[in-house]
Enzyme design. Structure first.
Site, PDB file in Angstrom:
ATOM      1  N   ILE A  14       0.449  -1.632  -0.100  1.00 10.49           N
ATOM      2  CA  ILE A  14       0.192  -0.197  -0.028  1.00 10.49           C
ATOM      3  C   ILE A  14       0.910   1.217  -0.513  1.00 10.49           C
ATOM      4  O   ILE A  14       0.296   2.230  -0.261  1.00 10.49           O
ATOM      5  CB  ILE A  14      -0.482  -0.540   1.190  1.00 10.49           C
ATOM      6  CG1 ILE A  14      -1.648  -1.109   1.587  1.00 10.49           C
ATOM      7  CG2 ILE A  14      -1.492   1.026   1.262  1.00 10.49           C
ATOM      8  CD1 ILE A  14      -3.022  -1.394   2.670  1.00 10.49           C
ATOM      9  N   ARG A  34      12.390  -0.560   5.769  1.00 10.75           N
ATOM     10  CA  ARG A  34      13.232  -0.772   7.369  1.00 10.75           C
ATOM     11  C   ARG A  34      13.390  -1.638   6.723  1.00 10.75           C
ATOM     12  O   ARG A  34      15.037  -2.027   7.320  1.00 10.75           O
ATOM     13  CB  ARG A  34      11.923  -1.647   8.097  1.00 10.75           C
ATOM     14  CG  ARG A  34      12.183  -1.673   9.435  1.00 10.75           C
ATOM     15  CD  ARG A  34      11.638  -3.039  10.542  1.00 10.75           C
ATOM     16  NE  ARG A  34      11.024  -4.435   9.554  1.00 10.75           N
ATOM     17  CZ  ARG A  34      10.270  -4.800   9.621  1.00 10.75           C
ATOM     18  NH1 ARG A  34       9.893  -5.319  10.955  1.00 10.75           N
ATOM     19  NH2 ARG A  34       9.710  -6.172   8.799  1.00 10.75           N
ATOM     20  N   TYR A 145      -3.826  -6.308  16.903  1.00 11.62           N
ATOM     21  CA  TYR A 145      -2.873  -5.412  15.275  1.00 11.62           C
ATOM     22  C   TYR A 145      -4.352  -4.661  15.752  1.00 11.62           C
ATOM     23  O   TYR A 145      -4.370  -3.600  15.821  1.00 11.62           O
ATOM     24  CB  TYR A 145      -3.518  -6.582  14.727  1.00 11.62           C
ATOM     25  CG  TYR A 145      -3.628  -5.359  13.315  1.00 11.62           C
ATOM     26  CD1 TYR A 145      -2.661  -5.137  12.332  1.00 11.62           C
ATOM     27  CD2 TYR A 145      -4.261  -6.342  12.183  1.00 11.62           C
ATOM     28  CE1 TYR A 145      -2.534  -4.217  11.079  1.00 11.62           C
ATOM     29  CE2 TYR A 145      -4.796  -5.305  10.807  1.00 11.62           C
ATOM     30  CZ  TYR A 145      -3.711  -4.461  10.492  1.00 11.62           C
ATOM     31  OH  TYR A 145      -3.630  -3.581   9.127  1.00 11.62           O
ATOM     32  N   LYS A 149      -4.570  -0.275  15.950  1.00 13.95           N
ATOM     33  CA  LYS A 149      -5.647  -0.045  14.249  1.00 13.95           C
ATOM     34  C   LYS A 149      -6.796   0.804  15.342  1.00 13.95           C
ATOM     35  O   LYS A 149      -6.772   1.668  14.717  1.00 13.95           O
ATOM     36  CB  LYS A 149      -5.082  -0.765  13.123  1.00 13.95           C
ATOM     37  CG  LYS A 149      -4.569  -1.855  12.413  1.00 13.95           C
ATOM     38  CD  LYS A 149      -4.086  -0.579  11.894  1.00 13.95           C
ATOM     39  CE  LYS A 149      -2.699  -0.961  11.474  1.00 13.95           C
ATOM     40  NZ  LYS A 149      -2.080   0.052  10.364  1.00 13.95           N
TER      41      LYS A 149
HETATM   42  P1  NAD Z   1       3.116  -5.179   4.127  1.00 17.22           P
HETATM   43  O1  NAD Z   1       3.092  -5.572   4.927  1.00 17.22           O
HETATM   44  O2  NAD Z   1       3.791  -5.257   2.723  1.00 17.22           O
HETATM   45  O3  NAD Z   1       3.911  -2.734   3.999  1.00 17.22           O
HETATM   46  C1  NAD Z   1       4.530  -2.618   5.320  1.00 17.22           C
HETATM   47  C2  NAD Z   1       5.210  -1.709   5.733  1.00 17.22           C
HETATM   48  O4  NAD Z   1       5.663  -1.325   7.116  1.00 17.22           O
HETATM   49  C3  NAD Z   1       6.314  -2.953   4.316  1.00 17.22           C
HETATM   50  O5  NAD Z   1       7.042  -1.354   3.735  1.00 17.22           O
HETATM   51  C4  NAD Z   1       8.086  -2.616   5.980  1.00 17.22           C
HETATM   52  O6  NAD Z   1       9.021  -2.084   5.519  1.00 17.22           O
HETATM   53  C5  NAD Z   1       6.849  -0.801   7.207  1.00 17.22           C
HETATM   54  N1  NAD Z   1       7.417  -1.510   7.817  1.00 17.22           N
HETATM   55  C6  NAD Z   1       6.628  -2.846   9.170  1.00 17.22           C
HETATM   56  N2  NAD Z   1       7.586  -2.188  10.169  1.00 17.22           N
HETATM   57  C7  NAD Z   1       8.860  -1.326  10.375  1.00 17.22           C
HETATM   58  C8  NAD Z   1       9.163  -0.623  11.265  1.00 17.22           C
HETATM   59  N3  NAD Z   1       9.049  -0.851  12.301  1.00 17.22           N
HETATM   60  N4  NAD Z   1       9.930   0.711  10.651  1.00 17.22           N
HETATM   61  C9  NAD Z   1       9.299   1.112   9.691  1.00 17.22           C
HETATM   62  N5  NAD Z   1       8.821   0.437   8.487  1.00 17.22           N
HETATM   63  C10 NAD Z   1       8.126  -0.822   8.614  1.00 17.22           C
HETATM   64  O7  NAD Z   1       1.987  -4.546   3.998  1.00 17.22           O
HETATM   65  P2  NAD Z   1       0.643  -3.733   3.683  1.00 17.22           P
HETATM   66  O8  NAD Z   1      -0.321  -4.502   3.731  1.00 17.22           O
HETATM   67  O9  NAD Z   1       1.078  -2.642   2.616  1.00 17.22           O
HETATM   68  O10 NAD Z   1       0.410  -2.960   4.842  1.00 17.22           O
HETATM   69  C11 NAD Z   1       0.856  -1.605   4.891  1.00 17.22           C
HETATM   70  C12 NAD Z   1      -0.639  -0.513   5.892  1.00 17.22           C
HETATM   71  O11 NAD Z   1      -2.211  -0.827   5.497  1.00 17.22           O
HETATM   72  C13 NAD Z   1      -0.108  -1.232   7.489  1.00 17.22           C
HETATM   73  O12 NAD Z   1      -0.349   0.018   8.046  1.00 17.22           O
HETATM   74  C14 NAD Z   1      -1.341  -2.188   7.784  1.00 17.22           C
HETATM   75  O13 NAD Z   1      -1.629  -2.506   8.621  1.00 17.22           O
HETATM   76  C15 NAD Z   1      -2.479  -1.869   6.609  1.00 17.22           C
HETATM   77  N6  NAD Z   1      -3.226  -2.506   6.096  1.00 17.22           N
HETATM   78  C16 NAD Z   1      -3.448  -3.698   5.332  1.00 17.22           C
HETATM   79  C17 NAD Z   1      -4.138  -3.981   4.766  1.00 17.22           C
HETATM   80  C18 NAD Z   1      -4.161  -5.140   4.170  1.00 17.22           C
HETATM   81  O14 NAD Z   1      -4.760  -6.117   3.813  1.00 17.22           O
HETATM   82  N7  NAD Z   1      -2.838  -5.472   3.824  1.00 17.22           N
HETATM   83  C19 NAD Z   1      -5.831  -3.924   5.238  1.00 17.22           C
HETATM   84  C20 NAD Z   1      -5.427  -2.866   6.449  1.00 17.22           C
HETATM   85  C21 NAD Z   1      -4.451  -1.379   6.629  1.00 17.22           C
END
Ligand code: NAD
Length: 237
Positions: A14, A34, A145, A149
């Site tokens: 995202i 990260r 989680y 959130k």
């Molecule tokens: P992803 O795992 O592909 O990406 C997560 C990102 O967060 C990565 O770039 C990672 O490097 C970074 N990250 C994690 N821990 C970190 C830390 N300690 N320091 C710095 N960076 C850190 O996940 P995604 O699906 O792209 O999720 C992005 C956001 O959207 C998240 O907050 C997630 O909770 C939220 N989200 C995702 C979904 C889904 O279905 N994928 C749904 C609702 C919310």
């Protein structure tokens, strides 16, 4: 007008779609990541990539220093970085709980607080936090989680009240299920179960989350603060 935009966790999923959306807008975009290497397409598009673990206050400070040096103070912050460590309550260790909260909630506190230093000085700013439909509905096996959130909603709404008079807006985007690395861990059966609950009958594409974030950071959203915008295909209604 080109703005200084920072997206945490902008190297994939995202966050990557959000970084692309702002870069396409002509903004000066910086991302934090990260681990691993940031995608070449971003560096080729002039996006500044800074390695930073948001659980470490010193790394957050260093990342801001680098971004400010190259792009000036951050005008738009998208706090997107987040993790999951799913476990049923009785099997969830304290570390499983605190590490998720420390990244998703306290990590967001760290980056938001630091961004506000420049926003207060500039007397304007836009902050968008990426929460989740799970923070609003709850989810079995995701108490850590969901708590983190849900916490983001109270955090954003408090800051919307505290800093509205300073022309800084705080809004939350609550995605449903999105096709990214985070959801790759789900089995085909779990995936089918989720999709059957979604009125639009499918997962979101990361670009569909990015579109809502870009809107909240745009002039069109100048009178929106403290809002929680679900981008969930109707799952949470
Ligand atoms: P992803 O795992 O592909 O990406 C997560 C990102 O967060 C990565 O770039 C990672 O490097 C970074 N990250 C994690 N821990 C970190 C830390 N300690 N320091 C710095 N960076 C850190 O996940 P995604 O699906 O792209 O999720 C992005 C956001 O959207 C998240 O907050 C997630 O909770 C939220 N989200 C995702 C979904 C889904 O279905 N994928 C749904 C609702 C919310």
């Amino acid at each position: 007008m080109s703005r200084s935009v920072l997206v945490t966790g902008g190297n994939r999923g995202i966050g990557l779609a959000i970084a692309r959306a702002f870069a396409d807008n002509g903004d000066q975009v910086a991302i934090t990541y990260r681990s691993g290497e940031p995608p070449q397409e971003l560096t080729e598009a002039g996006v500044l990539a800074v390695r930073c673990d948001i659980t470490d206050a010193e790394q957050v400070e260093q990342a801001y220093k680098e971004v400010e040096e190259k792009h000036g103070p951050v005008e738009v912050l998208v706090a997107n970085a987040g993790i999951t460590k799913d476990q049923l309550l009785m099997r969830m260790s304290e570390e499983d709980f605190t590490s998720v909260v420390d990244t998703n909630l306290t990590g967001t506190f760290r980056v938001v607080k630091r961004a506000n230093r420049g926003m207060l000085r500039a007397k304007k700013g836009r902050v968008v936090l990426i929460s989740s439909v799970v923070g609003l509905l709850g989810s079995a096996g995701q108490a850590n989680y969901a708590a983190s959130k849900a916490g983001l909603v109270g955090f954003a709404r408090s800051l919307a009240r505290e800093l509205g008079s300073r022309n800084i807006t705080f809004n939350v985007v609550a995605p449903g299920f999105v096709d990214t690395d985070m959801t790759q861990v789900l089995t085909e059966e779990q995936r089918k179960g989720i999709v059957s609950q979604v009125p639009l009958g499918r997962y979101a594409r990361p670009e569909e989350i990015a579109a809502a974030v870009r809107f909240l950071a745009s002039d069109d959203a100048s009178y929106i603060t403290g809002a929680v915008i679900p981008v969930d295909g109707g799952l949470g209604m």
